[in-house]
Design a protein around this motif. Structure first.
Motif, PDB file in Angstrom:
ATOM      1  N   LEU A 179       0.831  -1.198   0.000  1.00 56.44           N
ATOM      2  CA  LEU A 179       0.000   0.000   0.000  1.00 56.44           C
ATOM      3  C   LEU A 179       0.868   1.252   0.000  1.00 56.44           C
ATOM      4  N   LEU A 183       0.890   4.162  -2.888  1.00 56.70           N
ATOM      5  CA  LEU A 183       0.501   5.524  -2.528  1.00 56.70           C
ATOM      6  C   LEU A 183       1.519   6.556  -3.014  1.00 56.70           C
ATOM      7  N   TYR A 212      -6.069   0.339  -0.862  1.00 57.49           N
ATOM      8  CA  TYR A 212      -6.590   0.961   0.351  1.00 57.49           C
ATOM      9  C   TYR A 212      -7.906   0.316   0.767  1.00 57.49           C
ATOM     10  N   LYS A 216      -8.236  -1.269   4.341  1.00 56.72           N
ATOM     11  CA  LYS A 216      -9.177  -0.651   5.272  1.00 56.72           C
ATOM     12  C   LYS A 216     -10.192  -1.655   5.794  1.00 56.72           C
TER      13      LYS A 216
END
Length: 249
Positions: A179, A183, A212, A216
């Motif tokens: 991740l 990003l 994400y 999450k």
């Protein structure tokens, strides 16, 4: 604080992650901004979009303003669990906490600019509205790379955990590292309006959003599991005080 109450607070903080996820998904769907606007859209197109989505955008921002404070207990409980790996407050848990508390600002300020544009679009020229939506998209997507250190700190902590019952599984450590990698290209949205590095591109929006989304969903569940393990590990400690982190070789 009694150990049982402390654990309840941790569990409630972990559930904040799920509440935020549902709130954000609902808000973006209502606002019509689940997918970003085309960076090549002209001023008249932006003005028309804001007029058509005015109510949804304002409702979206209101929901997020109500939901985003839950990020704070969620970030802190993540660092409390990382603290168990480090045997106390350390570089990784503190880095995660400090970078995590910036997250609400990264959500709120760009959305506040978008809300200001949609609040009374008829009062501004299309060129002003275009500039305001540019600010929103550049900040919202471009600022994502700020959180690379946060997810890398979590990922590295998961990978170095040597306890028998790990706080986080190794696959989650690698997911967090990945991740962070996806990003990072958000920094390039300032350089182009088209292609994979534009604010709606493959490397700056699509791949980070997918990673994400998975991260999450996974994180609150893993936090709840870690809290359950901590409760079992500290069962023999005094019930009238918060537990001391247990470090195992």
């Amino acid at each position: 604080m009694e150990r049982a109450r402390y654990m309840r607070l941790q569990r409630g903080s972990a559930w904040c992650g799920y509440i935020m996820f549902v709130g954000f998904l609902t808000a973006y769907s209502i606002g019509g901004i689940l997918s970003p606007m085309d960076p090549t859209m002209d001023a008249e197109g932006v003005a028309a979009f804001l007029a058509d989505h005015r109510t949804g955008i304002l409702a979206c921002v209101a929901i997020i303003v109500l939901t985003v404070p839950l990020e704070y207990p969620y970030v802190i409980v993540t660092s409390l669990q990382m603290r168990r790996i480090e045997g106390g407050w350390g570089l990784l848990s503190v880095t995660q906490a400090l970078t995590g508390v910036v997250a609400p600002v990264g959500f709120f300020f760009p959305l506040a600019i978008l809300a200001a544009a949609a609040y009374r679009p008829e009062a501004h020229s299309p060129e002003v509205l275009l500039a305001m939506t540019d600010m929103f998209n550049l900040m919202y997507v471009g600022n994502a790379c700020i959180f690379v250190l946060q997810v890398w700190a979590i990922g590295y902590a998961a990978l170095i955990d040597r306890r028998e019952k790990k706080v986080f599984p190794r696959w989650y450590g690698w997911l967090s590292i990945v991740l962070g990698v996806v990003l990072a290209p958000g920094a390039f949205v300032f350089l182009t309006k088209t292609g994979p590095f534009a604010w709606n591109g493959l490397f700056t929006y699509m791949l980070p959003s997918a990673a994400y989304f998975i991260w999450k969903i996974a994180t609150p569940g893993l936090l709840l599991r870690a809290i359950k393990h901590e409760e079992a590990e500290t069962a023999d400690q005094p019930a009238d005080r918060m537990p001391v982190p247990v470090v195992s070789a």
